[in-house]
Design an enzyme around this catalytic site. Structure first.
Site, PDB file in Angstrom:
ATOM      1  N   HIS A 179       0.813  -1.297  -0.124  1.00  0.00           N
ATOM      2  CA  HIS A 179      -0.059  -0.017   0.043  1.00  0.00           C
ATOM      3  C   HIS A 179       0.829   1.331   0.067  1.00  0.00           C
ATOM      4  O   HIS A 179       0.702   2.055   0.852  1.00  0.00           O
ATOM      5  CB  HIS A 179      -1.028   0.002   1.256  1.00  0.00           C
ATOM      6  CG  HIS A 179      -2.040  -0.953   1.133  1.00  0.00           C
ATOM      7  ND1 HIS A 179      -3.401  -0.928   1.729  1.00  0.00           N
ATOM      8  CD2 HIS A 179      -2.182  -2.083   0.113  1.00  0.00           C
ATOM      9  CE1 HIS A 179      -4.137  -1.885   1.288  1.00  0.00           C
ATOM     10  NE2 HIS A 179      -3.568  -2.515   0.406  1.00  0.00           N
ATOM     11  N   GLU A 278     -12.923   2.584  -6.119  1.00  0.00           N
ATOM     12  CA  GLU A 278     -13.324   4.060  -6.170  1.00  0.00           C
ATOM     13  C   GLU A 278     -12.654   4.696  -7.291  1.00  0.00           C
ATOM     14  O   GLU A 278     -11.430   4.452  -7.688  1.00  0.00           O
ATOM     15  CB  GLU A 278     -13.222   4.902  -5.034  1.00  0.00           C
ATOM     16  CG  GLU A 278     -13.891   4.258  -3.805  1.00  0.00           C
ATOM     17  CD  GLU A 278     -13.842   5.207  -2.712  1.00  0.00           C
ATOM     18  OE1 GLU A 278     -14.298   4.721  -1.396  1.00  0.00           O
ATOM     19  OE2 GLU A 278     -13.259   6.340  -2.823  1.00  0.00           O
ATOM     20  N   TYR A 288     -12.040  12.223   1.796  1.00  0.00           N
ATOM     21  CA  TYR A 288     -12.612  11.023   1.062  1.00  0.00           C
ATOM     22  C   TYR A 288     -13.239   9.709   1.911  1.00  0.00           C
ATOM     23  O   TYR A 288     -13.440   8.700   1.546  1.00  0.00           O
ATOM     24  CB  TYR A 288     -11.689  10.520  -0.200  1.00  0.00           C
ATOM     25  CG  TYR A 288     -11.773  11.589  -1.216  1.00  0.00           C
ATOM     26  CD1 TYR A 288     -12.715  11.602  -2.293  1.00  0.00           C
ATOM     27  CD2 TYR A 288     -10.930  12.672  -1.021  1.00  0.00           C
ATOM     28  CE1 TYR A 288     -12.631  12.803  -3.178  1.00  0.00           C
ATOM     29  CE2 TYR A 288     -10.862  13.789  -1.848  1.00  0.00           C
ATOM     30  CZ  TYR A 288     -11.620  13.859  -3.039  1.00  0.00           C
ATOM     31  OH  TYR A 288     -11.995  14.937  -3.740  1.00  0.00           O
TER      32      TYR A 288
END
Length: 397
Positions: A179, A278, A288
């Site tokens: 990530h 998304e 967000y």
């Protein structure tokens, strides 16, 4: 998973997309998030009623041509001109495609690279004045005493290789090599925008004291603009442009419309129900929502997705080409074409699903779209660079 979710997923097992503007207007309840897309024409032109389609509509106006093969996990494609592409292989090699042919040798090897997990050579963004400066920003992962971290450095293109110049940014270190984000684009005002994943520390996505789970904005020389949204917030990292992201794997800028768009991977079961990847249009200082909201969930002060899939699709890099936004997907193993109108994502169509996992996308100055496969994760050199050609162009594949 509630009964309504189980019911709709049983009927629609393929990736399903939801547009938040149409969803809220026509389907204000949670069940609306489970309804698939209408065709793009209806998404734009229908007034009222339900916009329902069993799968994203297929767009057969293109064919796919193989440009290069024998590559190992090409994480990025960076066009230098209509005729020349740089291809970044995750193990650290920069390759050249010139005149539709892959050069046999390696153009450059990035120094101090640490390849582990999802880490390696990730992205390149040519400086707006590249024609004269020959400068490029390159993102990759390095290792230090704390573990693995994202680095963005400036390189100079000598014409025979890429020469390291200086470090522009370094992210947070962690033993878990995952990530990282690491996608970049030069956007409004010539600033460099960088995505940084939450590094599996999801709560840090809401913490302004950390770069995890953020989109960052810096000057081309690595300094921080004094007009960033949190420049005057005590304890905040001044690089932050937006927050509340999970693992943003794509970012693209459309200068004609002034749109900055990001794609990101949604939950993976261990942190929330799997799916809900998304695509979002970025707004200065916006939150967000991760990890508080995803899908059609809402919370005060947080922005719901502009577009999301209920099933896991794992969108990769993004590219604008000839007015459309293109989204290659890893989990969805498809290339999607998105309609963008009035600053909104108004529809999504599926172009191809014949090439396995898709990772990167990029457009040359003349609007030709290239994209890459990502099927060689085990070290085999099986990946390709593909080109999208309008059917009207004729010729054979």
């Amino acid at each position: 998973m509630d009964k309504a979710t189980r019911f709709y997923r049983a009927i629609f097992p393929v990736p399903v997309g939801v547009n938040r503007y149409k969803m809220r207007r026509n389907h204000p309840h949670r069940v609306s998030a489970l309804l698939p897309l209408a065709a793009i024409g209806c998404m734009v032109g229908c007034a009222g009623g339900s916009n329902v389609q069993e799968t994203p509509p297929t767009d057969d106006s293109f064919r796919v041509v193989t440009v290069a093969e024998g590559l190992e996990v090409p994480w990025d494609i960076e066009p230098v001109s209509n005729d020349r592409l740089y291809v970044l292989e995750r193990p650290g090699r920069v390759r050249v495609v010139q005149g539709g042919q892959l050069h046999s040798g390696t153009y450059a090897t990035v120094p101090d690279l640490a390849v582990a997990g999802q880490g390696g050579l990730l992205d390149m963004a040519l400086y707006p004045d590249y024609a004269t400066s020959k400068l490029a920003a390159v993102s990759y992962t390095v290792q230090d005493a704390g573990g693995y971290k994202l680095r963005v450095a400036r390189f100079r293109d000598t014409g025979t290789t890429l020469q390291f110049d200086r470090v522009l940014f370094e992210g947070s270190s962690k033993g878990d090599p995952a990530h990282f984000g690491g996608r970049m684009t030069f956007g409004p005002g010539g600033k460099l925008f960088i995505t940084h994943g939450e590094r599996h520390d999801k709560q840090l996505a809401q913490d302004l004291g950390h770069v995890n789970g953020k989109v960052l904005r810096i000057n081309p020389d690595g300094t921080i603009p004094n007009d960033n949204p949190f420049s005057n917030t005590a304890g905040a990292r001044k690089e932050i442009w937006t927050l509340g992201h999970r693992n943003p794997q794509g970012i693209a800028y459309d200068p004609a419309r002034g749109l900055l768009v990001v794609s990101e991977h949604g939950p993976s079961n261990y942190d929330a129900p799997r799916g809900y990847d998304e695509v979002n249009i970025l707004e200065r200082g916006a939150n967000y929502g991760w990890p508080q909201i995803w899908g059609d969930r809402t919370a005060q002060g947080m922005r719901s997705p502009d577009y999301f899939w209920t099933e896991a699709t794992a969108p990769g890099g993004l590219a604008f080409a000839r007015g459309s936004l293109f989204v290659p997907c890893l989990g969805g193993t498809a290339l999607y074409r998105s309609a963008v109108s009035g600053g909104r994502i108004t529809g999504m169509s599926r172009i191809t699903s014949d090439f396995g996992r898709l990772r990167a996308a990029a457009a040359t100055p003349d609007g030709t779209l290239y994209f890459s496969t990502s099927n060689g994760e085990n070290g085999s050199r099986v990946d390709k660079i593909l080109k999208l050609v309008p059917q009207s162009a004729g010729g054979s594949q």
